[in-house]
Enzyme design. Structure first.
Site, PDB file in Angstrom:
ATOM      1  CG  ASN A 167      -0.163  -0.072   2.534  1.00 13.77           C
ATOM      2  OD1 ASN A 167       1.068  -0.070   2.534  1.00 13.77           O
ATOM      3  ND2 ASN A 167      -0.873  -0.140   3.643  1.00 13.77           N
ATOM      4  CG  HIS A 224       3.737   0.099   4.694  1.00 13.43           C
ATOM      5  ND1 HIS A 224       2.861  -0.892   5.069  1.00 13.43           N
ATOM      6  CD2 HIS A 224       4.930  -0.531   4.557  1.00 13.43           C
ATOM      7  CE1 HIS A 224       3.501  -2.041   5.153  1.00 13.43           C
ATOM      8  NE2 HIS A 224       4.764  -1.849   4.839  1.00 13.43           N
ATOM      9  CD  GLU A 245       0.579   0.424   7.366  1.00 14.92           C
ATOM     10  OE1 GLU A 245       0.279   0.465   6.153  1.00 14.92           O
ATOM     11  OE2 GLU A 245       1.230  -0.518   7.857  1.00 14.92           O
TER      12      GLU A 245
HETATM   13  C1  F6R Z   1      10.469  -3.075   7.796  1.00 11.94           C
HETATM   14  C2  F6R Z   1       9.605  -2.030   7.286  1.00 11.94           C
HETATM   15  C3  F6R Z   1       8.493  -2.301   6.310  1.00 11.94           C
HETATM   16  C4  F6R Z   1       8.928  -3.140   5.113  1.00 11.94           C
HETATM   17  C5  F6R Z   1       7.790  -3.333   4.116  1.00 11.94           C
HETATM   18  C6  F6R Z   1       8.148  -4.309   3.009  1.00 11.94           C
HETATM   19  O1  F6R Z   1      11.412  -2.559   8.731  1.00 11.94           O
HETATM   20  O2  F6R Z   1       9.796  -0.940   7.688  1.00 11.94           O
HETATM   21  O3  F6R Z   1       7.975  -1.080   5.876  1.00 11.94           O
HETATM   22  O4  F6R Z   1      10.010  -2.537   4.485  1.00 11.94           O
HETATM   23  O5  F6R Z   1       6.641  -3.804   4.774  1.00 11.94           O
HETATM   24  O6  F6R Z   1       8.315  -5.574   3.566  1.00 11.94           O
HETATM   25  P1  F6R Z   1       8.910  -6.791   2.692  1.00 11.94           P
HETATM   26  O7  F6R Z   1      10.311  -6.421   2.364  1.00 11.94           O
HETATM   27  O8  F6R Z   1       8.840  -7.975   3.623  1.00 11.94           O
HETATM   28  O9  F6R Z   1       8.045  -6.899   1.500  1.00 11.94           O
END
Ligand code: F6R
Length: 269
Positions: A136, A138, A143
């Site tokens: 999304n 973030h 968020e």
């Molecule tokens: C982790 C973080 C999250 C991830 C995001 C993507 O410290 O801050 O914002 O970077 O959710 O997660 P993955 O890499 O597991 O797809």
């Protein structure tokens, strides 16, 4: 904003690790901002290899992680502290006292957020921040709807996030309801930012972040306001970019110019 498009997740990880290594060699006491999640794992694997095989020295490096669940015991296998120890810190020569992850058992998490920001300032600010991106849009636990000026703070997790995380915990009631996260304003203060994204699932978010309007509804779009950001993407994550061919062309041209300059300078010596 630079957009680098590479064949796959392995290449993305290697390119990010290469950039981190260049910084560590130039500034051994640099400050890195780190992320958890599946995306940076190939990058951390490559950094471990560089440490073991090429002697990349982390002894003076300081790190700050983006976020952590709250409350959570740092020894819990789902804590971000545990993730960082397992996937990076335990395998390199970093001084653990210089690895900061928000403390999941802080007696007063609100005070802890202020303390965390102070530690970043005391360390001289973040030289290079690594980010992943959510489906999304973030970044960290910011968020959609998060203020673009937000600082490190306590966030209440959405019901969707709590439900999605339930599978990682023994009982549903064990899933933390809160997180401590750097804010978008905190992230934007890093001197340089690398956002890594791999897989088709990220393609919409990546396109919105790079080519959409700057809006709190896509927190990663705030990176458009930063003077030194590189998106390192695999082909799948880049697949919905309208100007994909242009970004590839620009990257090839600037690499070629840098090569020419290096050669010219080498010939002058
Ligand atoms: C982790 C973080 C999250 C991830 C995001 C993507 O410290 O801050 O914002 O970077 O959710 O997660 P993955 O890499 O597991 O797809």
């Amino acid at each position: 904003m630079e957009v680098v498009i590479l064949p796959d997740a392995e290449a993305v990880g290697k390119e990010a690790a290469r950039k981190i290594a260049v910084l560590i060699r130039r500034k051994p006491n640099c400050v890195l901002g780190l992320a958890t999640g599946s995306t940076p794992i190939p990058c951390y694997r490559e950094l471990i290899r560089m440490h073991k095989e090429e002697g990349l020295d982390f002894s003076k490096v300081t790190t700050f992680n983006l976020d952590e669940y709250y409350p959570i015991d740092p020894r819990h296998h789902q804590s971000y502290r545990y993730f960082m120890d397992e996937n990076l810190f335990n395998h390199i020569n970093i001084d653990k006292a210089r690895t900061f992850v928000p403390y999941g058992l802080a007696p007063d998490p609100y005070e802890h957020c202020i303390w965390y920001e102070e530690q970043i300032k005391k360390a001289g600010g973040i030289d290079l921040q690594i980010l992943g991106i959510g489906h999304n849009g973030h970044i960290a636990f910011n968020e959609p709807g998060s203020s673009l000026a937000s600082r490190t703070r306590v966030k209440t997790l959405t019901r969707e996030t709590i439900e999605a995380n339930a599978r990682f915990f023994e009982r549903p009631e064990d899933v933390p309801r809160y997180a401590i996260t750097m804010g978008i304003g905190t992230i934007l203060e890093a001197r340089e930012i690398l956002l890594l994204a791999t897989s088709e699932g990220k393609a919409d978010a990546v396109a919105k972040a790079i080519e959409g309007p700057v809006t709190s509804m896509c927190p990663a779009s705030a990176l458009q306001l930063h003077p030194h950001v590189t998106f390192i993407l695999d082909e799948a994550a880049a697949s919905k970019l309208e100007r994909k061919d242009y970004y590839k062309y620009v990257h090839e041209m600037s690499e070629s110019l840098k090569r020419q300059i290096r050669e010219k300078l080498a010939n002058q010596i």
